[in-house]
Design an enzyme around this catalytic site. Structure first.
Site, PDB file in Angstrom:
ATOM      1  N   GLU A 174      34.910  42.687  32.665  1.00  0.00           N
ATOM      2  CA  GLU A 174      34.404  41.416  33.184  1.00  0.00           C
ATOM      3  C   GLU A 174      33.824  41.541  34.591  1.00  0.00           C
ATOM      4  OE1 GLU A 174      34.852  38.171  31.371  1.00  0.00           O
ATOM      5  OE2 GLU A 174      34.995  39.631  29.752  1.00  0.00           O
ATOM      6  N   HIS A 243      39.980  34.724  34.943  1.00  0.00           N
ATOM      7  CA  HIS A 243      39.660  35.898  35.759  1.00  0.00           C
ATOM      8  C   HIS A 243      40.561  35.916  36.984  1.00  0.00           C
ATOM      9  CE1 HIS A 243      35.347  35.730  33.986  1.00  0.00           C
ATOM     10  NE2 HIS A 243      36.020  36.696  33.395  1.00  0.00           N
ATOM     11  N   CYS A 360      32.286  32.772  41.828  1.00  0.00           N
ATOM     12  CA  CYS A 360      31.745  33.158  40.525  1.00  0.00           C
ATOM     13  C   CYS A 360      30.239  33.388  40.592  1.00  0.00           C
ATOM     14  CB  CYS A 360      32.022  32.069  39.487  1.00  0.00           C
ATOM     15  SG  CYS A 360      33.738  31.942  38.950  1.00  0.00           S
TER      16      CYS A 360
END
Length: 429
Positions: A174, A243, A360
């Site tokens: 990720e 996350h 993000c």
């Protein structure tokens, strides 16, 4: 040699919508089916970039990817013109088409993992493109992400760009959202922390695989003595911290984390203190900011940046100020004796409603002056380019998208044309 950190933000694309595609992302699920505002979203993201630029920090930008993503649909057996492919896919499998329509590449914290020159065996910055194998809509991003990163960091004297890891979810990666770097300064050798998830049978999946983190560390030529692999707390994952960057952020010598961010925090903190004497660990107790408040406000998804004049700032979403428990804690943090001395509140509500905060939206790259000069300047922002991109968004981005609009051929044409205009403005056409 002087080092600087560049934040490469993803420009929010014209197909920004609320389809609720991200399992385990609380905000994404909560706002599924709502009306989105792509133009406002992109302008909010650009305003954030300008605020960082005005602070004296270098700022990069990556363009939105082509959506609807016709090549992926063709590979699944739909043929004809681009519009015919989209129409057939939408009619046959609306859920599939929504994945091909997603604007999720805007969250460039998931684009790649970056290790700067001081940490790597060959003295180059290494960048491994994330495969994002755990989510269908995000797995479509890797090929174009690799294309843009190879263009931006083409000088092999300074950069080495690695292809996404293969073997699907077994090596699910990720990117920087599960990676932290701590160091006395950006240009000093650092400790790289890879945070992975362990499957424990919960309702939400762990997205980052330990094997993937180990592979990235090997590819980057990192010193095992200065590389830590740490399990993310399953409690945090099940609460919606899909996350690590939802519950922890690091910058230079500071780790800012929630009490429940890591599975074995005592072991991690001890290893970090041994590898990096002088590290400053700021742990936020659950009694002051619970996991629910942390995740809803995205306190830890703030950008923690070093200011040119010294000290650090948290660039945080408006939702932190709106939550009185979080804001009370922030005031205590700023009054305490630690390197964080400023809170900069920004509006990225459109991104927040889809499950992505300020951190993000950016990929961090630390470079020396020579490497900075070697980056393709088309991907670096200045005031004139910022104004040009704002004009393109104002002229071409859809004002709103409802769930019913996603199957509209006129919207597809508008989104493709908007992206072409943006690429022309960036001289990337």
């Amino acid at each position: 040699m002087s080092y600087r950190e560049i934040n490469f933000d993803g420009l929010i694309g014209p197909t920004h919508n609320y389809a609720g595609l991200s399992l385990g992302n609380v905000a994404s699920a909560a706002n599924a089916g709502e009306v989105s505002s792509p133009r406002a979203a992109a302008l909010q993201g650009l305003a954030k970039m300008k605020q960082l630029l005005d602070l004296g920090l270098p700022q990069g930008v990556l363009p939105p990817q082509e959506r609807p993503h016709v090549p992926a649909l063709r590979m699944l057996g739909f043929d004809g013109s681009d519009a015919a492919v989209c129409a057939a896919a939408f009619a046959a499998d609306p859920a599939l088409f929504r994945n091909a329509f997603a604007a999720s590449s805007m969250w460039t914290a998931n684009a790649a993992t970056v290790s700067p020159k001081p940490d790597t065996a060959d003295g180059r910055a290494h960048i491994t493109v994330a495969n994002l194998a755990s989510m269908a809509h995000r797995s479509l991003e890797a090929q174009e992400t690799e294309q843009w990163l190879r263009m931006a960091f083409t000088d092999e004297q300074h950069f080495c760009v690695h292809a996404p890891l293969r073997y699907g979810v077994h090596f699910g990666d990720e990117g920087a959202a599960n990676h932290m770097r701590l160091a006395p300064a950006h240009g000093a050798p650092g400790v790289e922390v890879f945070v992975y998830g362990e499957e424990k049978g919960g309702r939400f999946p762990a997205r980052q695989r330990r094997r993937a983190s180990e592979a990235v560390a090997r590819l980057h030529g990192l010193d095992p003595k200065r590389t830590l692999l740490v399990a993310q707390s399953d409690t945090a994952i099940q609460a919606g911290a899909f996350h690590n960057d939802v519950v922890a952020v690091a910058n230079e010598q500071v780790l800012f984390a929630h009490e429940h961010a890591f599975e074995d925090k005592a072991k991690f903190y001890a290893a970090l203190e041994e590898a990096l004497p002088g590290v400053v660990i700021i742990e936020v107790p659950s009694s002051e900011v619970g996991l629910e408040d942390a995740i809803r406000s995205y306190l830890f998804n703030s950008q923690l940046v070093t200011l040119p004049e010294g000290g650090m700032a948290l660039v945080m979403p408006q939702e932190c100020r709106d939550n009185h428990r979080v804001w009370d804690y922030v005031q205590k943090l700023l009054a305490a004796d630690n390197p964080i001395r400023e809170a900069i509140v920004i509006d990225v509500r459109e991104s927040m409603r889809n499950g992505g905060g300020p951190a993000c939206l950016r990929l961090r790259v630390q470079v020396d002056e020579a490497a900075l000069a070697a980056i393709d300047q088309r991907f670096l922002l200045d005031d004139a380019k910022w104004e040009r991109l704002c004009r393109v968004v104002e002229e071409h981005w859809p004002e709103r998208i409802t769930p019913g609009d996603i199957g509209n051929p006129a919207l597809w044409d508008q989104c493709w044309a908007a992206r072409r205009a943006l690429l022309a403005a960036m001289r990337l056409a």
